[in-house]
Write a protein that holds these residues in place. Structure first.
Motif, short mmCIF file in Angstrom:
data_model
loop_
_atom_site.label_atom_id
_atom_site.label_comp_id
_atom_site.label_asym_id
_atom_site.label_seq_id
_atom_site.Cartn_x
_atom_site.Cartn_y
_atom_site.Cartn_z
N GLY A 53 0.78 -1.22 0.00
CA GLY A 53 0.00 0.00 0.00
C GLY A 53 0.82 1.28 0.00
N GLN A 54 2.15 1.16 -0.01
CA GLN A 54 2.98 2.36 0.06
C GLN A 54 3.59 2.72 -1.29
OE1 GLN A 54 5.72 2.17 3.34
NE2 GLN A 54 4.08 2.27 4.82
N SER A 55 4.00 1.80 -2.07
CA SER A 55 4.49 1.96 -3.45
C SER A 55 5.00 0.61 -3.90
CB SER A 55 5.55 3.06 -3.58
OG SER A 55 6.79 2.63 -3.07
N ASP A 56 5.60 0.56 -5.08
CA ASP A 56 6.02 -0.73 -5.62
C ASP A 56 7.35 -1.23 -5.05
OD1 ASP A 56 3.75 -0.88 -7.21
OD2 ASP A 56 4.71 0.24 -8.82
N ALA A 57 8.41 -0.48 -5.28
CA ALA A 57 9.74 -0.92 -4.85
C ALA A 57 10.69 0.26 -4.85
CB ALA A 57 10.26 -2.01 -5.79
N VAL A 58 11.80 0.10 -4.16
CA VAL A 58 12.87 1.09 -4.16
C VAL A 58 14.18 0.38 -4.46
CG1 VAL A 58 11.68 2.59 -2.49
CG2 VAL A 58 13.34 0.90 -1.68
N ALA A 59 15.16 1.15 -4.85
CA ALA A 59 16.50 0.62 -5.08
C ALA A 59 17.30 0.73 -3.78
CB ALA A 59 17.20 1.39 -6.19
N VAL A 60 18.21 -0.22 -3.58
CA VAL A 60 19.11 -0.22 -2.44
C VAL A 60 20.49 -0.62 -2.93
CG1 VAL A 60 19.62 -1.28 -0.20
CG2 VAL A 60 17.25 -0.83 -0.83
N TYR A 61 21.51 0.08 -2.46
CA TYR A 61 22.89 -0.28 -2.80
C TYR A 61 23.46 -1.14 -1.68
CZ TYR A 61 22.82 3.10 -6.59
OH TYR A 61 22.53 3.77 -7.75
N VAL A 62 24.04 -2.28 -2.07
CA VAL A 62 24.66 -3.22 -1.13
C VAL A 62 26.11 -3.42 -1.56
CG1 VAL A 62 24.62 -5.55 -0.19
CG2 VAL A 62 22.45 -4.37 -0.72
N GLY A 63 27.02 -3.19 -0.62
CA GLY A 63 28.44 -3.30 -0.92
C GLY A 63 28.94 -4.73 -0.90
N ASP A 64 29.96 -4.97 -1.71
CA ASP A 64 30.61 -6.28 -1.76
C ASP A 64 31.45 -6.44 -0.49
OD1 ASP A 64 32.51 -8.37 -2.14
OD2 ASP A 64 32.32 -8.15 -4.30
N PRO A 65 31.11 -7.40 0.37
CA PRO A 65 31.83 -7.56 1.63
C PRO A 65 33.34 -7.74 1.45
CG PRO A 65 29.91 -8.99 1.57
CD PRO A 65 30.06 -8.40 0.21
N ASP A 66 33.74 -8.48 0.43
CA ASP A 66 35.17 -8.70 0.20
C ASP A 66 35.88 -7.40 -0.17
OD1 ASP A 66 34.87 -11.42 0.72
OD2 ASP A 66 34.50 -11.89 -1.38
N ARG A 67 35.26 -6.60 -1.01
CA ARG A 67 35.86 -5.33 -1.45
C ARG A 67 35.88 -4.29 -0.32
NH1 ARG A 67 35.53 -4.05 -6.96
NH2 ARG A 67 36.90 -2.36 -6.33
N LEU A 68 34.90 -4.38 0.60
CA LEU A 68 34.81 -3.40 1.69
C LEU A 68 35.48 -3.87 2.97
CD1 LEU A 68 31.13 -2.19 1.22
CD2 LEU A 68 33.23 -1.14 0.36
N GLY A 69 35.94 -5.11 2.99
CA GLY A 69 36.64 -5.63 4.16
C GLY A 69 35.75 -5.79 5.38
N VAL A 70 34.50 -6.24 5.17
CA VAL A 70 33.59 -6.46 6.29
C VAL A 70 33.20 -7.92 6.36
CG1 VAL A 70 32.69 -4.10 6.27
CG2 VAL A 70 31.55 -5.85 4.89
N ASP A 71 32.79 -8.35 7.54
CA ASP A 71 32.41 -9.73 7.77
C ASP A 71 30.91 -9.89 7.57
OD1 ASP A 71 32.51 -12.40 8.46
OD2 ASP A 71 32.50 -12.01 10.62
N VAL A 72 30.50 -10.10 6.32
CA VAL A 72 29.10 -10.31 5.97
C VAL A 72 29.03 -11.53 5.06
CG1 VAL A 72 27.12 -9.38 4.72
CG2 VAL A 72 28.51 -7.86 6.12
N GLU A 73 28.10 -12.41 5.37
CA GLU A 73 27.90 -13.62 4.57
C GLU A 73 26.54 -13.57 3.90
OE1 GLU A 73 30.01 -16.20 4.01
OE2 GLU A 73 31.57 -15.19 5.17
N TRP A 74 26.51 -13.62 2.58
CA TRP A 74 25.26 -13.74 1.82
C TRP A 74 25.14 -15.19 1.37
CZ3 TRP A 74 21.76 -10.04 1.85
CH2 TRP A 74 22.17 -8.74 2.16
N PRO A 75 24.02 -15.85 1.66
CA PRO A 75 23.87 -17.26 1.30
C PRO A 75 23.94 -17.48 -0.21
CG PRO A 75 21.84 -16.40 2.32
CD PRO A 75 22.83 -15.29 2.29
N GLY A 76 24.49 -18.63 -0.58
CA GLY A 76 24.54 -19.02 -1.98
C GLY A 76 25.91 -18.88 -2.60
N ASP A 77 26.00 -19.29 -3.87
CA ASP A 77 27.28 -19.29 -4.59
C ASP A 77 27.26 -18.38 -5.82
OD1 ASP A 77 28.36 -21.21 -2.85
OD2 ASP A 77 27.44 -22.84 -4.01
N ALA A 78 26.14 -17.75 -6.11
CA ALA A 78 26.00 -16.92 -7.31
C ALA A 78 26.72 -15.58 -7.12
CB ALA A 78 24.52 -16.69 -7.60
N ALA A 79 26.61 -14.74 -8.12
CA ALA A 79 27.15 -13.39 -8.03
C ALA A 79 26.46 -12.65 -6.89
CB ALA A 79 26.94 -12.65 -9.35
#
Length: 142
Positions: A94-120
């Motif tokens: 009821g608020q709108s369709d969608a928005v864009a969000v920027y998510v950084g590459d953990p390896d490039r940014l040197g942070v400890d974040v795990e995204w599930p899966g093996d894809a890009a």
């Protein structure tokens, strides 16, 4: 069905949670923009490193930024260099369709974040957003 990412000339709304929440910074990057209110992103949390990024789970406060200059935002966020990916996140019903969000590459940014899966990274983030019911709430509703 809408094409993602949208054409460069189309106005987009972006959930921002780092340097782009600052009006002075946005004015240095963009010519045509406006803030469209405060919001919260449920299902992802902010992770601070060299630059802020997002990781699975939690929530983060931010702002909605409206602009037709998505190409300038992509350049600022380093999308072409693989620093960040831009993904679509649904907005609460009821608020709108969608928005864009920027998510950084953990390896490039040197942070400890795990995204599930093996894809890009972009595919893993999209899969997580879909599976975990990640949503932006325009008025910071709990």
């Amino acid at each position: 069905m809408a094409k993602w990412p949208p054409p460069v000339s189309q106005t987009v709304i972006v959930f921002v949670y780092g340097t782009l929440t600052d009006e002075t910074t946005v004015a240095e990057v963009l010519e045509d923009w406006s803030f469209a209110g405060e919001a919260v992103l449920d299902g992802l949390h902010r992770v601070d490193g060299e630059y802020p990024t997002l990781g699975p789970g939690g929530r983060v406060d931010g702002r909605l930024l409206r602009t037709p200059e998505v190409d300038r935002l992509d350049a600022y966020e380093g999308v072409g260099r693989g620093l960040y990916v831009r993904v679509e996140v649904p907005v609460a019903p009821g608020q709108s369709d969608a928005v864009a969000v920027y998510v950084g590459d953990p390896d490039r940014l040197g942070v400890d974040v795990e995204w599930p899966g093996d894809a890009a990274l972009a595919d893993r983030v999209r899969d997580y957003v879909d599976a975990a019911d990640v949503v932006v709430r325009r008025d910071r509703q709990r």
